[in-house]
Design a protein around this motif. Structure first.
Motif, PDB file in Angstrom:
ATOM      1  N   THR A   1       0.767  -1.223  -0.004  1.00  0.00           N
ATOM      2  CA  THR A   1      -0.060  -0.101   0.029  1.00  0.00           C
ATOM      3  C   THR A   1       1.010   1.345  -0.089  1.00  0.00           C
ATOM      4  O   THR A   1       0.704   2.381  -0.713  1.00  0.00           O
ATOM      5  CB  THR A   1      -0.951  -0.221   1.441  1.00  0.00           C
TER       6      THR A   1
ATOM      7  N   ARG B   1       2.255   1.554  -3.676  1.00  0.00           N
ATOM      8  CA  ARG B   1       1.275   2.303  -4.441  1.00  0.00           C
ATOM      9  C   ARG B   1       0.957   3.715  -4.175  1.00  0.00           C
ATOM     10  O   ARG B   1       0.964   4.518  -5.125  1.00  0.00           O
ATOM     11  CB  ARG B   1       0.253   1.580  -4.337  1.00  0.00           C
ATOM     12  N   GLU B   2       0.945   4.095  -3.146  1.00  0.00           N
ATOM     13  CA  GLU B   2       0.893   5.825  -2.603  1.00  0.00           C
ATOM     14  C   GLU B   2       2.111   6.491  -3.141  1.00  0.00           C
ATOM     15  O   GLU B   2       1.736   7.618  -3.579  1.00  0.00           O
ATOM     16  CB  GLU B   2       0.638   5.890  -1.063  1.00  0.00           C
TER      17      GLU B   2
ATOM     18  N   ALA C   1       3.897   5.541  -5.679  1.00  0.00           N
ATOM     19  CA  ALA C   1       3.752   5.677  -6.925  1.00  0.00           C
ATOM     20  C   ALA C   1       3.044   6.728  -7.392  1.00  0.00           C
ATOM     21  O   ALA C   1       3.186   7.304  -8.459  1.00  0.00           O
ATOM     22  CB  ALA C   1       3.513   4.317  -7.570  1.00  0.00           C
ATOM     23  N   ASN C   2       1.759   6.948  -7.048  1.00  0.00           N
ATOM     24  CA  ASN C   2       0.631   7.658  -7.225  1.00  0.00           C
ATOM     25  C   ASN C   2       1.179   9.273  -6.931  1.00  0.00           C
ATOM     26  O   ASN C   2       0.988   9.992  -7.850  1.00  0.00           O
ATOM     27  CB  ASN C   2      -0.557   7.577  -6.521  1.00  0.00           C
ATOM     28  N   GLN C   3       1.854   9.551  -5.970  1.00  0.00           N
ATOM     29  CA  GLN C   3       2.600  10.875  -5.820  1.00  0.00           C
ATOM     30  C   GLN C   3       3.298  11.187  -6.892  1.00  0.00           C
ATOM     31  O   GLN C   3       3.454  12.326  -7.454  1.00  0.00           O
ATOM     32  CB  GLN C   3       3.433  10.881  -4.554  1.00  0.00           C
TER      33      GLN C   3
ATOM     34  N   SER D   1       3.314   9.688 -10.076  1.00  0.00           N
ATOM     35  CA  SER D   1       2.919   9.242 -11.134  1.00  0.00           C
ATOM     36  C   SER D   1       3.769   8.250 -11.968  1.00  0.00           C
ATOM     37  O   SER D   1       4.037   8.245 -13.087  1.00  0.00           O
ATOM     38  CB  SER D   1       2.597  10.438 -12.145  1.00  0.00           C
TER      39      SER D   1
ATOM     40  N   ASP E   1       4.017   4.550 -13.044  1.00  0.00           N
ATOM     41  CA  ASP E   1       3.257   3.238 -13.374  1.00  0.00           C
ATOM     42  C   ASP E   1       3.843   1.767 -13.264  1.00  0.00           C
ATOM     43  O   ASP E   1       4.925   1.430 -13.567  1.00  0.00           O
ATOM     44  CB  ASP E   1       3.042   3.111 -15.290  1.00  0.00           C
TER      45      ASP E   1
ATOM     46  N   GLU F   1       2.758  -1.067 -13.256  1.00  0.00           N
ATOM     47  CA  GLU F   1       2.474  -2.207 -14.160  1.00  0.00           C
ATOM     48  C   GLU F   1       3.616  -2.167 -15.140  1.00  0.00           C
ATOM     49  O   GLU F   1       4.001  -3.081 -15.782  1.00  0.00           O
ATOM     50  CB  GLU F   1       1.162  -2.155 -14.911  1.00  0.00           C
TER      51      GLU F   1
ATOM     52  N   ASP G   1       8.021   7.000   2.798  1.00  0.00           N
ATOM     53  CA  ASP G   1       6.613   7.367   2.644  1.00  0.00           C
ATOM     54  C   ASP G   1       6.366   8.494   3.482  1.00  0.00           C
ATOM     55  O   ASP G   1       5.535   9.319   3.375  1.00  0.00           O
ATOM     56  CB  ASP G   1       5.599   6.115   3.031  1.00  0.00           C
TER      57      ASP G   1
ATOM     58  N   LYS H   1       5.269  12.287   2.995  1.00  0.00           N
ATOM     59  CA  LYS H   1       3.832  12.817   3.353  1.00  0.00           C
ATOM     60  C   LYS H   1       4.310  14.113   4.051  1.00  0.00           C
ATOM     61  O   LYS H   1       3.555  15.172   4.261  1.00  0.00           O
ATOM     62  CB  LYS H   1       3.360  11.880   4.397  1.00  0.00           C
TER      63      LYS H   1
END
Length: 211
Positions: free
Chosen positions: A32, A35-36, A38-40, A42, A44, A46, A68, A72
């Motif tokens: 988790t 993934r967070e 990676a979203n920060q 952008s 991918d 996959e 992480d 934050k």
């Protein structure tokens, strides 16, 4: 054709060394966090190729959790800087209407016997004020700037007469604007706020580079 299974712990004593199987994924929290992150940024996930034999050990987990937390913290700092920028720009929007006064605000706000109200007076109301109340010694409106709709400025009144004067300006559709007290003329305050904006924007650029 009928099978009724019994729970193992009902038949086997804990003293025999058996413990219930806990079906929890030990990597859920770490995944988790990845993934967070990676979203920060952008990223991918996959698109990456899995590496065989990769082991998520305690050192890796601590690194991911630490990264992480640092991201934050950076986001929280950036949000705080954005709030400061909004406050500065909002204050400039208020003070800039009165840069023509040229009077230190601390002198206005420290008056013991005189009240001051800042705001906007429509043009037709300004004409009514000058014609209908020009002889009233308790009414004084000082324009600071003008726009298409009217005049920005402030009016003064003795504190023992302020209720009556407020009623007159309310009838003239005076739109009061509350501005925070500060030291210096309005132009000096606006200049100081613009300098603060430059400092905050530099801090944001430095923070962005760190991220």
């Amino acid at each position: 054709g009928c099978f009724q299974p019994e729970l193992a712990q009902h038949a086997i004593s804990p003293t025999m060394g058996y413990t219930p199987l806990m079906e929890e994924n030990p990597y859920t929290s770490t995944l988790t966090a990845v993934r967070e992150l990676a979203n920060q940024f952008s990223i991918d996930l996959e698109a990456g190729k899995p590496v065989k034999g990769t082991v998520i050990d305690e050192k890796t987990r601590e690194y991911i959790e630490g990264l992480d937390q640092r991201v934050k913290d950076a986001v929280a700092q950036n949000n705080a800087l954005n709030d400061q920028l909004d406050e500065c720009r909002e204050a400039i929007g208020k003070y800039s209407h009165f840069t023509g006064l040229g009077i230190p605000l601390e002198e206005i706000f420290s008056c013991k016997f005189i009240s001051a109200r800042f705001g906007h007076l429509p043009k037709d109301s300004y004409l009514k004020l000058t014609k209908g109340y020009g002889d009233n010694p308790y009414i004084l409106f000082v324009p600071a700037s003008v726009d298409d709709k009217g005049y920005w400025g402030c009016y003064f009144s003795p504190k023992d007469k302020e209720a009556d004067v407020d009623k007159i300006f309310a009838a003239l559709h005076f739109d009061r604007l509350y501005i925070p007290s500060a030291v210096g003329t309005t132009q000096e305050i606006v200049d100081s706020l613009n300098e603060n904006i430059k400092i905050i924007e530099a801090q944001k650029r430095e923070l962005s580079a760190q991220v």
